[in-house]
Write a protein that holds these residues in place. Sequence first.
Motif, PDB file in Angstrom:
ATOM      1  N   MET A   1       0.844  -1.166   0.000  1.00  0.00           N
ATOM      2  CA  MET A   1       0.000   0.000   0.000  1.00  0.00           C
ATOM      3  C   MET A   1       0.897   1.240   0.000  1.00  0.00           C
ATOM      4  O   MET A   1       1.805   1.356   0.797  1.00  0.00           O
ATOM      5  CB  MET A   1      -0.878  -0.014   1.250  1.00  0.00           C
ATOM      6  CG  MET A   1      -2.235   0.454   0.990  1.00  0.00           C
ATOM      7  SD  MET A   1      -3.357   0.218   2.395  1.00  0.00           S
ATOM      8  CE  MET A   1      -2.770  -1.243   3.192  1.00  0.00           C
TER       9      MET A   1
ATOM     10  N   GLN B   1      -7.585   2.697  -2.523  1.00  0.00           N
ATOM     11  CA  GLN B   1      -8.009   2.272  -1.186  1.00  0.00           C
ATOM     12  C   GLN B   1      -9.255   3.026  -0.750  1.00  0.00           C
ATOM     13  O   GLN B   1     -10.238   2.425  -0.308  1.00  0.00           O
ATOM     14  CB  GLN B   1      -6.890   2.489  -0.175  1.00  0.00           C
ATOM     15  CG  GLN B   1      -7.314   2.145   1.243  1.00  0.00           C
ATOM     16  CD  GLN B   1      -6.207   2.348   2.263  1.00  0.00           C
ATOM     17  OE1 GLN B   1      -5.034   2.346   1.909  1.00  0.00           O
ATOM     18  NE2 GLN B   1      -6.574   2.528   3.501  1.00  0.00           N
TER      19      GLN B   1
ATOM     20  N   GLN C   1      -5.356  -4.974  -3.744  1.00  0.00           N
ATOM     21  CA  GLN C   1      -5.673  -3.920  -2.769  1.00  0.00           C
ATOM     22  C   GLN C   1      -6.669  -4.419  -1.726  1.00  0.00           C
ATOM     23  O   GLN C   1      -6.560  -4.092  -0.542  1.00  0.00           O
ATOM     24  CB  GLN C   1      -6.227  -2.689  -3.479  1.00  0.00           C
ATOM     25  CG  GLN C   1      -6.464  -1.510  -2.554  1.00  0.00           C
ATOM     26  CD  GLN C   1      -5.186  -0.964  -1.962  1.00  0.00           C
ATOM     27  OE1 GLN C   1      -4.282  -0.545  -2.673  1.00  0.00           O
ATOM     28  NE2 GLN C   1      -5.089  -0.965  -0.649  1.00  0.00           N
TER      29      GLN C   1
ATOM     30  N   ALA D   1      -4.785  -6.512   0.717  1.00  0.00           N
ATOM     31  CA  ALA D   1      -3.952  -5.640   1.553  1.00  0.00           C
ATOM     32  C   ALA D   1      -4.800  -4.934   2.615  1.00  0.00           C
ATOM     33  O   ALA D   1      -4.405  -4.831   3.781  1.00  0.00           O
ATOM     34  CB  ALA D   1      -3.217  -4.614   0.686  1.00  0.00           C
ATOM     35  N   LEU D   2      -5.989  -4.466   2.232  1.00  0.00           N
ATOM     36  CA  LEU D   2      -6.882  -3.807   3.188  1.00  0.00           C
ATOM     37  C   LEU D   2      -7.326  -4.786   4.272  1.00  0.00           C
ATOM     38  O   LEU D   2      -7.324  -4.449   5.459  1.00  0.00           O
ATOM     39  CB  LEU D   2      -8.113  -3.244   2.476  1.00  0.00           C
ATOM     40  CG  LEU D   2      -7.919  -1.938   1.724  1.00  0.00           C
ATOM     41  CD1 LEU D   2      -9.159  -1.623   0.880  1.00  0.00           C
ATOM     42  CD2 LEU D   2      -7.636  -0.802   2.692  1.00  0.00           C
TER      43      LEU D   2
ATOM     44  N   GLU E   1      -5.822  -7.445   5.363  1.00  0.00           N
ATOM     45  CA  GLU E   1      -4.685  -7.715   6.251  1.00  0.00           C
ATOM     46  C   GLU E   1      -4.413  -6.533   7.176  1.00  0.00           C
ATOM     47  O   GLU E   1      -4.122  -6.708   8.357  1.00  0.00           O
ATOM     48  CB  GLU E   1      -3.441  -8.043   5.422  1.00  0.00           C
ATOM     49  CG  GLU E   1      -3.519  -9.393   4.727  1.00  0.00           C
ATOM     50  CD  GLU E   1      -2.362  -9.621   3.750  1.00  0.00           C
ATOM     51  OE1 GLU E   1      -1.344  -8.885   3.825  1.00  0.00           O
ATOM     52  OE2 GLU E   1      -2.492 -10.536   2.924  1.00  0.00           O
ATOM     53  N   GLU E   2      -4.515  -5.320   6.628  1.00  0.00           N
ATOM     54  CA  GLU E   2      -4.272  -4.120   7.442  1.00  0.00           C
ATOM     55  C   GLU E   2      -5.293  -4.001   8.570  1.00  0.00           C
ATOM     56  O   GLU E   2      -4.952  -3.711   9.712  1.00  0.00           O
ATOM     57  CB  GLU E   2      -4.332  -2.864   6.566  1.00  0.00           C
ATOM     58  CG  GLU E   2      -4.151  -1.583   7.362  1.00  0.00           C
ATOM     59  CD  GLU E   2      -4.378  -0.328   6.540  1.00  0.00           C
ATOM     60  OE1 GLU E   2      -4.586   0.725   7.161  1.00  0.00           O
ATOM     61  OE2 GLU E   2      -4.343  -0.402   5.298  1.00  0.00           O
ATOM     62  N   TYR E   3      -6.581  -4.220   8.262  1.00  0.00           N
ATOM     63  CA  TYR E   3      -7.617  -4.115   9.280  1.00  0.00           C
ATOM     64  C   TYR E   3      -7.400  -5.142  10.387  1.00  0.00           C
ATOM     65  O   TYR E   3      -7.585  -4.852  11.560  1.00  0.00           O
ATOM     66  CB  TYR E   3      -9.007  -4.302   8.675  1.00  0.00           C
ATOM     67  CG  TYR E   3      -9.380  -3.258   7.640  1.00  0.00           C
ATOM     68  CD1 TYR E   3      -8.941  -1.942   7.734  1.00  0.00           C
ATOM     69  CD2 TYR E   3     -10.184  -3.590   6.562  1.00  0.00           C
ATOM     70  CE1 TYR E   3      -9.288  -0.995   6.780  1.00  0.00           C
ATOM     71  CE2 TYR E   3     -10.539  -2.645   5.615  1.00  0.00           C
ATOM     72  CZ  TYR E   3     -10.089  -1.361   5.726  1.00  0.00           C
ATOM     73  OH  TYR E   3     -10.435  -0.415   4.788  1.00  0.00           O
ATOM     74  N   THR E   4      -6.999  -6.337  10.001  1.00  0.00           N
ATOM     75  CA  THR E   4      -6.747  -7.380  10.992  1.00  0.00           C
ATOM     76  C   THR E   4      -5.533  -7.017  11.840  1.00  0.00           C
ATOM     77  O   THR E   4      -5.562  -7.127  13.067  1.00  0.00           O
ATOM     78  CB  THR E   4      -6.531  -8.745  10.291  1.00  0.00           C
ATOM     79  OG1 THR E   4      -7.726  -9.078   9.586  1.00  0.00           O
ATOM     80  CG2 THR E   4      -6.211  -9.830  11.305  1.00  0.00           C
ATOM     81  N   ALA E   5      -4.453  -6.572  11.188  1.00  0.00           N
ATOM     82  CA  ALA E   5      -3.223  -6.224  11.907  1.00  0.00           C
ATOM     83  C   ALA E   5      -3.457  -5.077  12.893  1.00  0.00           C
ATOM     84  O   ALA E   5      -2.880  -5.064  13.981  1.00  0.00           O
ATOM     85  CB  ALA E   5      -2.122  -5.854  10.917  1.00  0.00           C
ATOM     86  N   ARG E   6      -4.287  -4.143  12.530  1.00  0.00           N
ATOM     87  CA  ARG E   6      -4.559  -2.985  13.399  1.00  0.00           C
ATOM     88  C   ARG E   6      -5.616  -3.281  14.463  1.00  0.00           C
ATOM     89  O   ARG E   6      -5.893  -2.432  15.307  1.00  0.00           O
ATOM     90  CB  ARG E   6      -4.997  -1.790  12.566  1.00  0.00           C
ATOM     91  CG  ARG E   6      -3.886  -1.204  11.745  1.00  0.00           C
ATOM     92  CD  ARG E   6      -4.334   0.051  11.081  1.00  0.00           C
ATOM     93  NE  ARG E   6      -3.250   0.653  10.321  1.00  0.00           N
ATOM     94  CZ  ARG E   6      -3.224   1.921   9.977  1.00  0.00           C
ATOM     95  NH1 ARG E   6      -4.206   2.713  10.322  1.00  0.00           N
ATOM     96  NH2 ARG E   6      -2.215   2.393   9.280  1.00  0.00           N
TER      97      ARG E   6
ATOM     98  N   ARG F   1      -8.878  -3.578  14.035  1.00  0.00           N
ATOM     99  CA  ARG F   1     -10.044  -2.737  13.818  1.00  0.00           C
ATOM    100  C   ARG F   1     -11.308  -3.459  14.274  1.00  0.00           C
ATOM    101  O   ARG F   1     -11.316  -4.666  14.463  1.00  0.00           O
ATOM    102  CB  ARG F   1     -10.168  -2.370  12.325  1.00  0.00           C
ATOM    103  CG  ARG F   1      -8.953  -1.671  11.735  1.00  0.00           C
ATOM    104  CD  ARG F   1      -8.666  -0.331  12.377  1.00  0.00           C
ATOM    105  NE  ARG F   1      -9.693   0.642  12.167  1.00  0.00           N
ATOM    106  CZ  ARG F   1      -9.605   1.676  11.355  1.00  0.00           C
ATOM    107  NH1 ARG F   1      -8.495   1.895  10.687  1.00  0.00           N
ATOM    108  NH2 ARG F   1     -10.603   2.507  11.221  1.00  0.00           N
TER     109      ARG F   1
END
Length: 193
Positions: free
Chosen positions: A1, A16, A49, A52-53, A55-60, A62
Amino acid sequence: MTAEDIQETPEGPGLQAALEAILLVADEPVPVVVLAQVLERPRSEVTAQLHALAEEYTARGRGFDLREIAGGWRFYTREDCAPLVERFVSDGQEVRLTQAALETLAVVAYRQPVSRARVSAVRGVNCDSVMRTLVLRGLVEEAGTDPETSAILYRTTGYFLERLGLAGLEDLPGLAPFLPEDIEDIEDETARP
């Protein structure tokens, strides 16, 4: 990203932001092919994308997930947040209780644990549908069965106490001030065959 995926460009929002905006209003999973057509981007870029989104939501950590389900992508409440959302939704959809529901709730509160038949006898009308409503709203719950009749018994819930601002059932107001003066005479008359 990359930062340009997040920021707007002269042509509009980045990929995104565009995906998030579309998926935010979707009420069913949106296929990648539809997203690619709407955004006029290659499917492979849209798919990358979306992953990637997710994975990002899970990592953070959310409160929501982006999931690929039923041939498309959609936002869902994260599983550990579901009870909070359910509570919010049920609180937000509450409407005032009907007179019948209030009367039924009062009978349960003061006579618990009590069967539906006993509540109906006290009220003088069938209360089955009202009891179902009170159970669905979380104000009343099952409390076992009567050993003599095997009837399901009901009691009020912690949510009932919370909504009334009571620490416990002992904080319920006394009934005496609300009863007629000649209650003993009335009880004697109803007890006679």
